[in-house]
Scaffold this active site. Structure first.
Site, PDB file in Angstrom:
ATOM      1  N   GLU A  44       0.838  -1.198   0.000  1.00 32.96           N
ATOM      2  CA  GLU A  44       0.000   0.000   0.000  1.00 32.96           C
ATOM      3  C   GLU A  44       0.877   1.255   0.000  1.00 32.96           C
ATOM      4  O   GLU A  44       1.971   1.261   0.580  1.00 32.96           O
ATOM      5  CB  GLU A  44      -0.876   0.077   1.259  1.00 32.96           C
ATOM      6  N   THR A  45       0.353   2.287  -0.640  1.00 30.77           N
ATOM      7  CA  THR A  45       0.889   3.636  -0.486  1.00 30.77           C
ATOM      8  C   THR A  45      -0.249   4.512   0.022  1.00 30.77           C
ATOM      9  O   THR A  45      -1.359   4.484  -0.527  1.00 30.77           O
ATOM     10  CB  THR A  45       1.433   4.180  -1.809  1.00 30.77           C
TER      11      THR A  45
END
Length: 269
Positions: A44-45
């Site tokens: 994830e970002t």
């Protein structure tokens, strides 16, 4: 702009689950956000920007895998709160406005951060045809989780079975909205954890997630009902590994963990 890589649900670098974190003035268009998440190429970002004072939340927060935006993410929320607190951008409790509702992150005196997330519902279901074969293990029970989580929670016989999994990832894609959480009771709770899990999410571009905070909103009620305690510790037994302390509070679940900033750099985009 500044970009950080933070390892979440661990107190040391190169363990736990890495997340990209960008603090922005506002959200650019979705195409740019997806490009950055693909470039970062972690599970994830997180992208966050401050909201006007006086509202129900302090920061807007979104999460992207390399393939898609997701409704809820624990480890990238922990990573974002860690950046806010270590840079002085926030103190105490931070309120995030996200697709799954208002989430909070509270810094504790010991340096950990506690997230307040919605508890996932659990619905017993028959094991879908082929899921045991895709996992490569005998299935004890299967539960469907809430829409924001979107996983199948699959109970296996024991900790050894969870650790030994070598799934057929293409085959797993057909069996859930997001992924598969495989879990079992800890073989020896004196080691500091009560249950183990692993998370597989090939549908959203992540074959195995190192430590999945959102999955613990389903694991907490599942194991609390079996072990008779509201406060538990889960070990996600991936190669990187990480611990998540859970506390069940009805329709909310508290997730507590540590984080470590590994990279602090500049994004040229």
């Amino acid at each position: 702009m500044r970009i950080r890589i933070v390892d979440a649900f661990t107190d040391r670098p190169f363990a736990g689950n890495p997340a990209g974190v960008l603090l922005l003035d506002s959200f650019p268009d979705d195409v740019w956000l997806r490009h950055v998440a693909t470039e970062v190429n972690h599970a994830e970002t997180a992208f966050a920007h401050p909201l006007p004072a006086g509202g129900e939340a302090d920061w807007a927060l979104r999460w992207f895998t390399p393939a898609t935006e997701v409704d809820m993410c624990g480890h990238a929320t922990l990573a974002t709160a860690h950046v806010l607190h270590t840079t002085g951008a926030a103190t105490g409790t931070v309120r995030f406005a996200a697709r799954c509702g208002i989430l909070t992150a509270t810094a504790q005196e010991d340096g950990t951060i506690t997230l307040d997330f919605p508890t996932s519902s659990l619905t017993p279901v028959e094991a879908p045809a082929g899921v045991a074969e895709a996992l490569g293990a005998e299935v004890v029970s299967v539960h469907d989780t809430s829409d924001h989580v979107g996983d199948l929670l699959v109970e296996l016989a024991d900790e050894k079975a969870v650790r030994a999994l070598t799934p057929d990832f293409p085959a797993l894609v057909a069996h859930s909205r997001r992924g598969i959480i495989a879990t079992a009771a800890a073989e020896d709770p004196s080691r500091g954890y009560d249950f183990v899990s692993r998370g597989f999410f090939p549908r959203v571009g992540i074959d195995e997630d190192p430590v999945t905070g959102s999955a613990h909103t389903a694991l907490a009620p599942f194991w609390s009902a079996r072990l008779g305690r509201e406060t538990l510790t889960g070990l996600q037994a991936s190669a990187r590994s990480g611990l998540v302390r859970t506390q069940l509070r009805g329709d909310r679940t508290l997730l507590t963990g540590s984080a470590a900033t590994v990279i602090d750099g500049e994004l040229h985009a």
